[in-house]
Scaffold this active site. Structure first.
Site, PDB file in Angstrom:
ATOM      1  N   LYS A 151      -1.922  -0.278  -0.352  1.00  0.00           N
ATOM      2  CA  LYS A 151      -0.578   0.111   0.103  1.00  0.00           C
ATOM      3  C   LYS A 151       0.382   0.016  -1.088  1.00  0.00           C
ATOM      4  O   LYS A 151       0.180  -0.882  -1.924  1.00  0.00           O
ATOM      5  CB  LYS A 151      -0.118  -0.785   1.252  1.00  0.00           C
ATOM      6  CG  LYS A 151      -1.014  -0.748   2.480  1.00  0.00           C
ATOM      7  CD  LYS A 151      -0.865   0.543   3.272  1.00  0.00           C
ATOM      8  CE  LYS A 151      -1.823   0.577   4.452  1.00  0.00           C
ATOM      9  NZ  LYS A 151      -1.710   1.804   5.272  1.00  0.00           N
ATOM     10  N   LYS A 153       0.524   3.646   1.050  1.00  0.00           N
ATOM     11  CA  LYS A 153      -0.549   4.576   1.402  1.00  0.00           C
ATOM     12  C   LYS A 153      -0.794   5.621   0.314  1.00  0.00           C
ATOM     13  O   LYS A 153      -1.927   5.976   0.005  1.00  0.00           O
ATOM     14  CB  LYS A 153      -0.257   5.350   2.678  1.00  0.00           C
ATOM     15  CG  LYS A 153       0.597   4.648   3.712  1.00  0.00           C
ATOM     16  CD  LYS A 153       0.994   5.497   4.867  1.00  0.00           C
ATOM     17  CE  LYS A 153      -0.106   5.938   5.711  1.00  0.00           C
ATOM     18  NZ  LYS A 153       0.048   5.659   7.143  1.00  0.00           N
ATOM     19  N   ASP A 179      -6.273   5.822   2.320  1.00  0.00           N
ATOM     20  CA  ASP A 179      -5.429   6.056   3.486  1.00  0.00           C
ATOM     21  C   ASP A 179      -5.663   7.491   3.981  1.00  0.00           C
ATOM     22  O   ASP A 179      -6.193   8.335   3.244  1.00  0.00           O
ATOM     23  CB  ASP A 179      -3.955   5.823   3.165  1.00  0.00           C
ATOM     24  CG  ASP A 179      -3.353   4.905   4.220  1.00  0.00           C
ATOM     25  OD1 ASP A 179      -2.667   3.930   3.865  1.00  0.00           O
ATOM     26  OD2 ASP A 179      -3.647   5.140   5.413  1.00  0.00           O
ATOM     27  N   HIS A 269     -11.597   8.551  10.467  1.00  0.00           N
ATOM     28  CA  HIS A 269     -10.215   8.182  10.756  1.00  0.00           C
ATOM     29  C   HIS A 269      -9.735   9.148  11.830  1.00  0.00           C
ATOM     30  O   HIS A 269     -10.118  10.311  11.842  1.00  0.00           O
ATOM     31  CB  HIS A 269      -9.349   8.302   9.509  1.00  0.00           C
ATOM     32  CG  HIS A 269      -8.017   7.613   9.643  1.00  0.00           C
ATOM     33  ND1 HIS A 269      -7.001   8.088  10.451  1.00  0.00           N
ATOM     34  CD2 HIS A 269      -7.561   6.462   9.108  1.00  0.00           C
ATOM     35  CE1 HIS A 269      -5.970   7.260  10.394  1.00  0.00           C
ATOM     36  NE2 HIS A 269      -6.284   6.264   9.587  1.00  0.00           N
ATOM     37  N   HIS A 302     -12.178   4.453  14.171  1.00  0.00           N
ATOM     38  CA  HIS A 302     -11.028   3.622  14.563  1.00  0.00           C
ATOM     39  C   HIS A 302     -10.844   3.705  16.080  1.00  0.00           C
ATOM     40  O   HIS A 302     -10.743   4.799  16.627  1.00  0.00           O
ATOM     41  CB  HIS A 302      -9.752   4.121  13.889  1.00  0.00           C
ATOM     42  CG  HIS A 302      -9.689   3.899  12.418  1.00  0.00           C
ATOM     43  ND1 HIS A 302      -8.696   3.153  11.811  1.00  0.00           N
ATOM     44  CD2 HIS A 302     -10.501   4.293  11.410  1.00  0.00           C
ATOM     45  CE1 HIS A 302      -8.892   3.113  10.501  1.00  0.00           C
ATOM     46  NE2 HIS A 302      -9.988   3.800  10.240  1.00  0.00           N
ATOM     47  N   SER A 338      -7.920  -1.671  13.311  1.00  0.00           N
ATOM     48  CA  SER A 338      -7.015  -1.486  12.173  1.00  0.00           C
ATOM     49  C   SER A 338      -5.617  -1.165  12.673  1.00  0.00           C
ATOM     50  O   SER A 338      -5.468  -0.650  13.771  1.00  0.00           O
ATOM     51  CB  SER A 338      -7.540  -0.300  11.331  1.00  0.00           C
ATOM     52  OG  SER A 338      -6.627   0.103  10.347  1.00  0.00           O
ATOM     53  N   GLY A 362      -4.311  -3.522   5.711  1.00  0.00           N
ATOM     54  CA  GLY A 362      -3.673  -3.008   4.502  1.00  0.00           C
ATOM     55  C   GLY A 362      -2.485  -3.891   4.178  1.00  0.00           C
ATOM     56  O   GLY A 362      -2.541  -4.791   3.321  1.00  0.00           O
TER      57      GLY A 362
HETATM   58  C1  CAP Z   1      -3.344   0.767   8.725  1.00  0.00           C
HETATM   59  C2  CAP Z   1      -3.441   2.260   8.458  1.00  0.00           C
HETATM   60  C3  CAP Z   1      -4.366   3.011   9.426  1.00  0.00           C
HETATM   61  C4  CAP Z   1      -4.115   2.807  10.887  1.00  0.00           C
HETATM   62  C5  CAP Z   1      -4.682   3.956  11.725  1.00  0.00           C
HETATM   63  C6  CAP Z   1      -2.064   2.874   8.523  1.00  0.00           C
HETATM   64  O1  CAP Z   1      -2.536   0.157   7.756  1.00  0.00           O
HETATM   65  O2  CAP Z   1      -3.921   2.504   7.173  1.00  0.00           O
HETATM   66  O3  CAP Z   1      -4.208   4.376   9.097  1.00  0.00           O
HETATM   67  O4  CAP Z   1      -4.725   1.642  11.303  1.00  0.00           O
HETATM   68  O5  CAP Z   1      -4.489   3.727  13.087  1.00  0.00           O
HETATM   69  O6  CAP Z   1      -1.842   3.796   7.713  1.00  0.00           O
HETATM   70  O7  CAP Z   1      -1.256   2.536   9.345  1.00  0.00           O
HETATM   71  P1  CAP Z   1      -2.072  -1.357   7.965  1.00  0.00           P
HETATM   72  P2  CAP Z   1      -5.722   3.519  14.094  1.00  0.00           P
HETATM   73  O8  CAP Z   1      -3.288  -2.212   7.986  1.00  0.00           O
HETATM   74  O9  CAP Z   1      -1.213  -1.644   6.777  1.00  0.00           O
HETATM   75  O10 CAP Z   1      -1.324  -1.428   9.239  1.00  0.00           O
HETATM   76  O11 CAP Z   1      -6.577   2.470  13.463  1.00  0.00           O
HETATM   77  O12 CAP Z   1      -5.085   3.065  15.377  1.00  0.00           O
HETATM   78  O13 CAP Z   1      -6.373   4.813  14.210  1.00  0.00           O
HETATM   79 MG    MG Z   2      -3.628   4.577   7.199  1.00  0.00          MG
END
Ligand code: CAP
Ligand code: MG
Length: 415
Positions: A151, A153, A179, A269, A302, A338, A362
């Site tokens: 991060k 992203k 990401d 993803h 996910h 996640s 992240g």
């Molecule tokens: C998480 C993440 C993932 C999400 C996707 C984000 O980051 O990289 O893309 O988890 O959602 O960009 O938000 P953090 P899901 O760990 O910093 O929150 O897993 O619900 O599909």
């Molecule tokens: Mg993400």
């Protein structure tokens, strides 16, 4: 105006055949329509019906679907096997999640669940590895495998990205993950990112003695995705990551074939899934999206954080159970938790989803006051403790980085 007789598509005595795909919909009929009428139209429009009465010369193959149960706003429809082209997910979805989503005959309609018959299900490859990646790639025993996304992203240079990978891997994490919106932009080109990150991975493996890997995002048009898959194999990667919803299932199926050639695992993803599944009474449920992802062959997907993280989740544990359950011999899928996770949330998370998962953090790693390496140590320690049934506070006494993380974030769910 004489039209088609939708009652022909409604038979509440119909017992679905083993070869039929059985779909459950939540239906809200239009104000001038009753549920039986709406049910007939759903079966009609999603199979071979049209609104006008037709005069067809000679006989045609009867491919009519049958609305065979109505329970409150739940409508069950059985589809004949011959309606579908084997191994063609786009065609299947054009039937069961196509025009019906926009019909005036219904106010709202949601595809909730599918019961996949053997002939159709086994016309798809399913995952190559599924949850066996935990053992086959990482030798992780019964603990969850861990991942982190650098991060911010997007915007990091290739050097910064790879260095973060090194610090996270040597901090104890198994996977570095791109990401969902990082692909091949000028600030961090795909080819450089791949080779430099894998070089840092090799260094981290030498230093830790543990297997490490990289979920590199190959998302693009199909031609470029296949080129990137080949590049990953060439450089000794074990995984590719694909944004399966935004890429589309036809592309996912093509990538699956190529990954089979190279023995690469696929991390799915689900970016954009919420456009389909967030409105509770319309669209396509995440449960069905997960089913499609398994059939098309992703090894990891996910599925949410069982409501502990920052994102809305639909039935994480129910979907995970379906991903583990037998599906005519196809491999299972490793669920990925996640989104807003940090060490303090891990005990409750593992309580809810078990250890046969991948957990990703992240912000919950790189936001650690002492930086990525400390954040990784804290997250790995929390996961190890949860897998071993050890109290996290007791673990924090052994791992100061974990104590710092708990002090910073407690066990709060970020917003
Ligand atoms: C998480 C993440 C993932 C999400 C996707 C984000 O980051 O990289 O893309 O988890 O959602 O960009 O938000 P953090 P899901 O760990 O910093 O929150 O897993 O619900 O599909
Ligand atoms: Mg993400």
């Amino acid at each position: 105006m004489p039209g088609i007789n939708y009652e022909d598509f409604l038979d509440l005595d119909h017992e679905p055949r083993d070869s039929e795909l059985v779909c459950t919909f939540a239906v809200e009929p239009a104000s001038d329509m009753d549920m039986a009428d709406a049910a007939g139209r759903v079966a009609s429009e999603s199979s071979n019906g049209t609104w006008a009465e037709l005069q067809v010369e000679g006989s045609i193959t009867d491919l009519s679907a049958t609305a065979c149960a109505i329970d409150g706003n739940r409508v069950t429809v059985a589809y004949p096997d011959a309606l579908f082209e084997d191994g063609n997910m786009a065609q299947v979805l054009s039937c069961i999640a196509g025009n019906i989503m926009g019909m005036k005959a219904v106010e709202r309609i949601r595809l909730l669940d599918c019961d996949w018959p053997e002939p159709l299900a086994t016309s798809f490859p399913g995952p190559q590895f599924g949850s066996s990646v935990r053992q086959e790639i990482f030798d992780a025993g019964d603990r969850p495998i861990t991942a982190t996304v650098p991060k911010p992203k997007v915007g990091l240079s290739t050097d910064q990205h790879a260095q973060i990978g090194y610090e996270a891997w040597t901090g104890g994490l198994d996977l570095l993950k791109d990401d969902e919106n990082l692909t091949d932009q000028d600030f961090n080109p795909f080819a450089d990112r791949l080779t430099e990150s894998l070089a840092q991975r090799d260094r981290a493996e030498d230093e830790t003695g543990e297997t490490k890997s990289y979920l590199v995002n190959v998302t693009a048009d199909t031609r470029r995705m296949l080129e990137r898959v080949d590049m990953v194999a060439e450089h000794g990667g074990e995984y590719v990551m694909v944004d399966v919803v935004t890429c589309g299932w036809a592309a996912v199926q093509r990538v699956r074939e190529r990954c089979e050639d190279h023995g690469l695992a696929i991390h799915a993803h689900r970016a954009m899934h919420a456009a389909f599944d967030r409105i509770p009474d319309h669209g396509v449920s995440m449960r069905v999206i997960a089913q499609i992802t398994r059939l098309c062959g992703a090894d990891q997907l996910h599925t949410g954080t069982a409501d502990l993280g920052k994102l809305e989740n639909e039935d994480t544990t129910g979907i995970n159970e379906w991903l583990y359950a037998d599906l005519h011999g196809l491999n299972d899928v490793l669920p990925v938790a996640s989104g807003g996770l940090h060490p303090g949330l891990v005990p409750e998370l593992i309580d809810r989803v078990g250890t046969n998962v991948c957990v990703q953090a992240g912000g919950g790693v790189h936001g650690h006051p002492e930086g990525t390496h400390a954040g990784a140590k804290a997250f790995r320690a929390a996961v190890d403790a949860a897998a071993a049934g050890q109290d996290i506070e007791a673990k924090a006494d052994e791992v100061p980085e974990l104590a710092t993380a708990i002090e910073k974030w407690g066990t709060e769910t970020p917003r």
